[in-house]
Design a protein around this motif. Structure first.
Motif, PDB file in Angstrom:
ATOM      1  N   VAL A 110       0.906  -1.236   0.100  1.00  0.00           N
ATOM      2  CA  VAL A 110       0.013   0.015   0.023  1.00  0.00           C
ATOM      3  C   VAL A 110       0.784   1.183   0.061  1.00  0.00           C
ATOM      4  N   ILE A 129     -12.154  -4.328   6.654  1.00  0.00           N
ATOM      5  CA  ILE A 129     -11.110  -3.496   7.511  1.00  0.00           C
ATOM      6  C   ILE A 129     -11.589  -3.509   8.897  1.00  0.00           C
ATOM      7  N   ALA A 144      -7.754   8.225   5.812  1.00  0.00           N
ATOM      8  CA  ALA A 144      -9.070   7.441   6.136  1.00  0.00           C
ATOM      9  C   ALA A 144      -9.087   6.369   6.588  1.00  0.00           C
ATOM     10  N   ARG A 174       3.383   7.257   7.725  1.00  0.00           N
ATOM     11  CA  ARG A 174       2.970   7.995   6.612  1.00  0.00           C
ATOM     12  C   ARG A 174       2.879   9.469   7.592  1.00  0.00           C
ATOM     13  N   ASN A 228      -5.243   4.614  -2.047  1.00  0.00           N
ATOM     14  CA  ASN A 228      -6.580   4.967  -1.588  1.00  0.00           C
ATOM     15  C   ASN A 228      -7.024   6.170  -2.212  1.00  0.00           C
ATOM     16  N   MET A 240     -13.330  -7.880   0.967  1.00  0.00           N
ATOM     17  CA  MET A 240     -12.342  -7.141   1.569  1.00  0.00           C
ATOM     18  C   MET A 240     -12.876  -6.594   2.984  1.00  0.00           C
ATOM     19  N   ARG A 258      -3.074  -6.494   2.915  1.00  0.00           N
ATOM     20  CA  ARG A 258      -2.542  -5.025   2.268  1.00  0.00           C
ATOM     21  C   ARG A 258      -1.830  -4.274   3.336  1.00  0.00           C
ATOM     22  N   VAL A 259      -0.437  -3.882   2.883  1.00  0.00           N
ATOM     23  CA  VAL A 259       0.654  -3.622   3.924  1.00  0.00           C
ATOM     24  C   VAL A 259       0.966  -2.361   3.463  1.00  0.00           C
ATOM     25  N   GLY A 260       0.886  -1.105   4.491  1.00  0.00           N
ATOM     26  CA  GLY A 260       1.690  -0.228   4.135  1.00  0.00           C
ATOM     27  C   GLY A 260       2.995   0.367   4.839  1.00  0.00           C
ATOM     28  N   SER A 261       2.537   0.663   6.190  1.00  0.00           N
ATOM     29  CA  SER A 261       3.696   1.336   6.890  1.00  0.00           C
ATOM     30  C   SER A 261       4.910   0.173   7.234  1.00  0.00           C
ATOM     31  N   ILE A 306      -8.064   0.631  -2.919  1.00  0.00           N
ATOM     32  CA  ILE A 306      -8.594   0.399  -1.791  1.00  0.00           C
ATOM     33  C   ILE A 306      -9.204   1.103  -0.916  1.00  0.00           C
ATOM     34  N   MET A 344      -3.262  -6.052   7.739  1.00  0.00           N
ATOM     35  CA  MET A 344      -2.541  -4.917   7.582  1.00  0.00           C
ATOM     36  C   MET A 344      -1.294  -5.085   8.323  1.00  0.00           C
ATOM     37  N   SER A 345      -0.520  -3.831   8.363  1.00  0.00           N
ATOM     38  CA  SER A 345       0.722  -4.354   8.808  1.00  0.00           C
ATOM     39  C   SER A 345       0.653  -4.733  10.349  1.00  0.00           C
ATOM     40  N   LYS A 380       0.103   4.561  -0.605  1.00  0.00           N
ATOM     41  CA  LYS A 380      -0.567   5.907  -0.455  1.00  0.00           C
ATOM     42  C   LYS A 380       0.422   6.701   0.276  1.00  0.00           C
TER      43      LYS A 380
END
Ligand code: PLP
Length: 234
Positions: free
Chosen positions: A34, A166, A234, A229, A57, A164, A220-223, A82, A204-205, A36
């Protein structure tokens, strides 16, 4: 090795360890990076480390990155939308993305189907399910899922792939597994009803182990890949 490639390696280890706990094949769990809020350069770095699927996002931010990276000729990139999607953004999403994970209204799926360019394969869709019941949260209830799945599955320009979710952060591992387990039950019921689904997008993370143990096929992994970030999301 760069930080991003080391982080990706660590994530594959985390996914592998979670799979081992329940005897799953790690090949059945896909990693969506992810990106974003992070620049195209960060995506390119992850791509150089072998990552191909990226999630965004915010539609305009995502489309800007997609265009830049297409011009640079990076091969094999797959883009997933996403975030919440409004009607006035469906055309640009249908034209640029490969997946949308956040479908919770038939109207959005219909527009994406109509607006998907003919030369492209059908847009892959996941329905977002809201399991904690927060009234202001995106997603449909478990009770509303069968009718939405039925309607979306017949649309020509899209392909229904799965669900999906969250969930709110859970107090502990067991509580997280309980919520993810509900999503899996919803998924299995839709499969039993005849939908050919292959994707359960959850984790997620912070909670990917609980999600993988509970049957996630896509985290779905971002950080944990790109770092913290710098503006709230959101
Ligand atoms: C930002 C975001 C993620 C990634 O969250 P991290 O905690 O940074 O891994 C996953 N899914 C959705 C829908 C998001 O908006």
């Amino acid at each position: 090795m760069t930080t991003i490639s080391a982080n990706l390696q660590r994530l594959h280890q985390r996914i592998g360890a979670a799979c081992a706990r329940v005897g799953r094949d790690p090949a059945g769990v896909h990693l969506l990076a992810v990106s974003k809020t992070f620049p195209a350069e960060a995506v390119q770095e992850a791509w150089a480390a072998g990552q191909r699927a990226f999630g965004e996002n915010y539609v305009q931010e995502g489309v800007d990155k997609i265009r830049v990276l297409r011009e640079r000729g990076l091969a094999g990139l797959e883009w997933h939308c996403i975030g919440p999607l409004q009607s006035n953004k469906t055309r640009v999403v249908a034209e640029h993305f490969d997946w949308v994970h956040s479908i919770d209204r038939l109207k959005i799926a219909q527009r994406l189907s109509e607006q998907r360019p003919l030369g492209l394969p059908p847009l892959s869709l996941c329905l977002q399910v809201n399991l904690d019941g927060g009234a202001n949260k995106a997603g449909v209830s478990a009770a509303e899922l069968p009718a939405l799945a039925q309607a979306v599955d017949g649309l020509p320009g899209v392909r229904l792939r799965g669900l999906m979710c969250i969930p709110e952060p859970a107090p502990d591992f067991e509580a997280a597994c309980a919520v993810f387990g509900q999503a899996r039950q919803c998924f299995e019921r839709l499969c039993e009803a005849g939908h050919a689904l292959d994707t359960l997008s959850m984790g997620m993370s912070a909670d990917l182990e609980a999600a993988v143990v509970s049957g996630s096929t896509l985290v779905r992994v971002g950080s944990a890949i790109f770092g913290a970030r710098s503006y709230p999301t959101a």
